[in-house]
Motif scaffolding. Sequence first.
Motif, PDB file in Angstrom:
ATOM      1  N   VAL A  40      -0.295  -9.193   9.562  1.00  0.00           N
ATOM      2  CA  VAL A  40      -1.979  -8.901   9.346  1.00  0.00           C
ATOM      3  C   VAL A  40      -2.169  -7.945   8.322  1.00  0.00           C
ATOM      4  O   VAL A  40      -1.670  -6.929   8.599  1.00  0.00           O
ATOM      5  N   THR A  41      -3.105  -8.143   7.294  1.00  0.00           N
ATOM      6  CA  THR A  41      -3.260  -6.869   6.387  1.00  0.00           C
ATOM      7  C   THR A  41      -4.395  -6.231   7.185  1.00  0.00           C
ATOM      8  O   THR A  41      -5.142  -6.695   8.092  1.00  0.00           O
ATOM      9  N   THR A  42      -4.629  -4.939   7.046  1.00  0.00           N
ATOM     10  CA  THR A  42      -5.808  -4.244   7.527  1.00  0.00           C
ATOM     11  C   THR A  42      -7.077  -4.831   7.015  1.00  0.00           C
ATOM     12  O   THR A  42      -7.416  -4.830   5.994  1.00  0.00           O
ATOM     13  N   PRO A  43      -8.140  -4.940   8.246  1.00  0.00           N
ATOM     14  CA  PRO A  43      -9.408  -5.321   7.922  1.00  0.00           C
ATOM     15  C   PRO A  43     -10.217  -4.317   6.876  1.00  0.00           C
ATOM     16  O   PRO A  43      -9.821  -3.065   7.188  1.00  0.00           O
ATOM     17  N   HIS A  44     -11.019  -4.620   5.847  1.00  0.00           N
ATOM     18  CA  HIS A  44     -11.254  -3.767   5.062  1.00  0.00           C
ATOM     19  C   HIS A  44     -12.392  -4.228   4.050  1.00  0.00           C
ATOM     20  O   HIS A  44     -12.558  -5.553   4.136  1.00  0.00           O
ATOM     21  N   THR A  45     -13.268  -3.380   3.500  1.00  0.00           N
ATOM     22  CA  THR A  45     -14.053  -3.763   2.407  1.00  0.00           C
ATOM     23  C   THR A  45     -13.533  -2.993   1.129  1.00  0.00           C
ATOM     24  O   THR A  45     -12.746  -2.045   1.529  1.00  0.00           O
ATOM     25  N   HIS A  46     -14.300  -3.072  -0.033  1.00  0.00           N
ATOM     26  CA  HIS A  46     -13.948  -2.336  -1.146  1.00  0.00           C
ATOM     27  C   HIS A  46     -15.367  -2.086  -1.922  1.00  0.00           C
ATOM     28  O   HIS A  46     -16.178  -2.646  -1.805  1.00  0.00           O
ATOM     29  N   ASP A  47     -15.181  -0.680  -1.929  1.00  0.00           N
ATOM     30  CA  ASP A  47     -16.588  -0.112  -2.445  1.00  0.00           C
ATOM     31  C   ASP A  47     -16.908  -0.448  -3.659  1.00  0.00           C
ATOM     32  O   ASP A  47     -16.370   0.238  -4.704  1.00  0.00           O
ATOM     33  N   GLY A  48     -17.961  -1.497  -3.771  1.00  0.00           N
ATOM     34  CA  GLY A  48     -18.353  -1.941  -5.173  1.00  0.00           C
ATOM     35  C   GLY A  48     -17.417  -2.992  -5.876  1.00  0.00           C
ATOM     36  O   GLY A  48     -17.611  -3.290  -7.233  1.00  0.00           O
ATOM     37  N   GLN A  49     -16.282  -3.441  -5.356  1.00  0.00           N
ATOM     38  CA  GLN A  49     -15.356  -4.333  -6.069  1.00  0.00           C
ATOM     39  C   GLN A  49     -15.499  -5.744  -5.274  1.00  0.00           C
ATOM     40  O   GLN A  49     -15.008  -5.737  -4.003  1.00  0.00           O
ATOM     41  N   GLU A  50     -15.859  -6.717  -5.945  1.00  0.00           N
ATOM     42  CA  GLU A  50     -15.495  -7.966  -5.586  1.00  0.00           C
ATOM     43  C   GLU A  50     -14.105  -8.436  -5.465  1.00  0.00           C
ATOM     44  O   GLU A  50     -13.435  -8.002  -6.308  1.00  0.00           O
ATOM     45  N   GLU A  51     -13.607  -9.216  -4.548  1.00  0.00           N
ATOM     46  CA  GLU A  51     -12.320  -9.893  -4.566  1.00  0.00           C
ATOM     47  C   GLU A  51     -12.307 -11.232  -4.647  1.00  0.00           C
ATOM     48  O   GLU A  51     -13.183 -11.945  -3.934  1.00  0.00           O
ATOM     49  N   LEU A  52     -11.139 -11.744  -5.100  1.00  0.00           N
ATOM     50  CA  LEU A  52     -11.145 -13.299  -5.186  1.00  0.00           C
ATOM     51  C   LEU A  52      -9.512 -13.401  -5.120  1.00  0.00           C
ATOM     52  O   LEU A  52      -8.564 -12.754  -5.524  1.00  0.00           O
ATOM     53  N   GLY A  98      -6.238 -23.203  -2.954  1.00  0.00           N
ATOM     54  CA  GLY A  98      -7.583 -23.016  -2.642  1.00  0.00           C
ATOM     55  C   GLY A  98      -7.929 -21.274  -3.079  1.00  0.00           C
ATOM     56  O   GLY A  98      -7.145 -20.392  -3.098  1.00  0.00           O
ATOM     57  N   VAL A  99      -9.195 -21.264  -3.608  1.00  0.00           N
ATOM     58  CA  VAL A  99      -9.633 -19.848  -3.799  1.00  0.00           C
ATOM     59  C   VAL A  99     -10.696 -19.717  -2.910  1.00  0.00           C
ATOM     60  O   VAL A  99     -11.701 -20.171  -2.419  1.00  0.00           O
ATOM     61  N   VAL A 100     -10.900 -18.211  -2.596  1.00  0.00           N
ATOM     62  CA  VAL A 100     -11.791 -17.633  -1.619  1.00  0.00           C
ATOM     63  C   VAL A 100     -12.267 -16.358  -2.479  1.00  0.00           C
ATOM     64  O   VAL A 100     -11.785 -15.313  -2.812  1.00  0.00           O
ATOM     65  N   ARG A 101     -13.444 -16.245  -2.543  1.00  0.00           N
ATOM     66  CA  ARG A 101     -14.381 -15.156  -3.058  1.00  0.00           C
ATOM     67  C   ARG A 101     -15.068 -14.278  -2.044  1.00  0.00           C
ATOM     68  O   ARG A 101     -15.862 -14.882  -1.064  1.00  0.00           O
ATOM     69  N   VAL A 102     -14.860 -13.025  -2.182  1.00  0.00           N
ATOM     70  CA  VAL A 102     -15.594 -12.166  -0.977  1.00  0.00           C
ATOM     71  C   VAL A 102     -16.356 -11.076  -1.763  1.00  0.00           C
ATOM     72  O   VAL A 102     -15.873 -10.202  -2.614  1.00  0.00           O
ATOM     73  N   HIS A 103     -17.500 -10.862  -1.156  1.00  0.00           N
ATOM     74  CA  HIS A 103     -18.492  -9.822  -1.626  1.00  0.00           C
ATOM     75  C   HIS A 103     -17.693  -8.425  -1.250  1.00  0.00           C
ATOM     76  O   HIS A 103     -17.145  -8.356  -0.407  1.00  0.00           O
ATOM     77  N   PRO A 104     -18.058  -7.247  -2.037  1.00  0.00           N
ATOM     78  CA  PRO A 104     -17.693  -5.884  -1.800  1.00  0.00           C
ATOM     79  C   PRO A 104     -17.773  -5.501  -0.371  1.00  0.00           C
ATOM     80  O   PRO A 104     -16.927  -5.000   0.329  1.00  0.00           O
ATOM     81  N   ASP A 105     -19.114  -5.950   0.222  1.00  0.00           N
ATOM     82  CA  ASP A 105     -19.261  -5.428   1.377  1.00  0.00           C
ATOM     83  C   ASP A 105     -18.899  -6.111   2.831  1.00  0.00           C
ATOM     84  O   ASP A 105     -19.054  -5.751   4.119  1.00  0.00           O
ATOM     85  N   THR A 106     -18.243  -7.269   2.697  1.00  0.00           N
ATOM     86  CA  THR A 106     -17.915  -8.220   3.371  1.00  0.00           C
ATOM     87  C   THR A 106     -16.369  -7.807   3.959  1.00  0.00           C
ATOM     88  O   THR A 106     -15.559  -7.545   3.162  1.00  0.00           O
ATOM     89  N   VAL A 107     -16.247  -7.474   5.499  1.00  0.00           N
ATOM     90  CA  VAL A 107     -14.722  -7.168   5.882  1.00  0.00           C
ATOM     91  C   VAL A 107     -14.050  -8.254   5.813  1.00  0.00           C
ATOM     92  O   VAL A 107     -14.221  -9.442   6.258  1.00  0.00           O
ATOM     93  N   ARG A 108     -12.491  -8.147   5.218  1.00  0.00           N
ATOM     94  CA  ARG A 108     -11.842  -9.140   5.095  1.00  0.00           C
ATOM     95  C   ARG A 108     -10.150  -8.570   5.312  1.00  0.00           C
ATOM     96  O   ARG A 108     -10.034  -7.641   5.044  1.00  0.00           O
ATOM     97  N   ASN A 109      -9.633  -9.836   5.524  1.00  0.00           N
ATOM     98  CA  ASN A 109      -8.142  -9.401   5.742  1.00  0.00           C
ATOM     99  C   ASN A 109      -7.293 -10.577   5.635  1.00  0.00           C
ATOM    100  O   ASN A 109      -7.654 -11.706   5.988  1.00  0.00           O
ATOM    101  N   LEU A 110      -6.056 -10.546   5.026  1.00  0.00           N
ATOM    102  CA  LEU A 110      -5.165 -11.914   5.122  1.00  0.00           C
ATOM    103  C   LEU A 110      -4.328 -11.646   6.175  1.00  0.00           C
ATOM    104  O   LEU A 110      -4.123 -10.578   6.911  1.00  0.00           O
ATOM    105  N   CYS A 111      -3.974 -12.746   6.987  1.00  0.00           N
ATOM    106  CA  CYS A 111      -3.387 -12.782   8.013  1.00  0.00           C
ATOM    107  C   CYS A 111      -2.232 -14.124   8.003  1.00  0.00           C
ATOM    108  O   CYS A 111      -2.529 -15.025   7.199  1.00  0.00           O
ATOM    109  N   ASN A 112      -1.360 -14.216   9.035  1.00  0.00           N
ATOM    110  CA  ASN A 112      -0.416 -15.168   8.872  1.00  0.00           C
ATOM    111  C   ASN A 112      -0.115 -15.367  10.316  1.00  0.00           C
ATOM    112  O   ASN A 112       0.759 -14.775  10.882  1.00  0.00           O
ATOM    113  N   HIS A 113      -0.748 -16.329  11.069  1.00  0.00           N
ATOM    114  CA  HIS A 113      -0.287 -16.674  12.332  1.00  0.00           C
ATOM    115  C   HIS A 113       0.463 -18.019  12.485  1.00  0.00           C
ATOM    116  O   HIS A 113       0.274 -19.040  13.542  1.00  0.00           O
TER     117      HIS A 113
END
Length: 125
Positions: A48-60, A82-97
């Motif tokens: 599991v990657t660390t849950p995080h946001t990016h200050d001012g950076q959108e991620e795809l 599949g493609v996922v877009r995440v707003h800079p302020d949204t907490v996200r992380n990649l995981c593998n269960h």
Amino acid sequence: MSSYEIVQPATVPTEQFNTCETEVRKLTDRLGCTEMRVNQVVVEPDEVTTPHTHDGQEELFVAMTGGQIAIEGDVHEVPEGGVVRVHPDTVRNLCNHTAETHVWLAFGAPPVGTVQNFGEYVVEE
């Protein structure tokens, strides 16, 4: 600088993220990107990657294999391609269960920070 670059990610050495054990291949410099950051992220079973946001950076995120991403703590299954877009302020992380390795391409724009420390990685306390 060339007007294009072709990179085979497997030829780029892997590194570890500074906040978790997950492997990453930093592709930004190899591609000559100046307007975005690009990484290949390899998420092994039970990682599991660390849950995080990016200050001012959108991620795809592009799932090169099937994969899982947690958005605000909710895990979403993403099919291959599949493609996922995440707003800079949204907490996200990649995981593998699952029992399979997940491979992602992660794009961040605008390119804040540096190639080595992109996007002001903000970890929630």
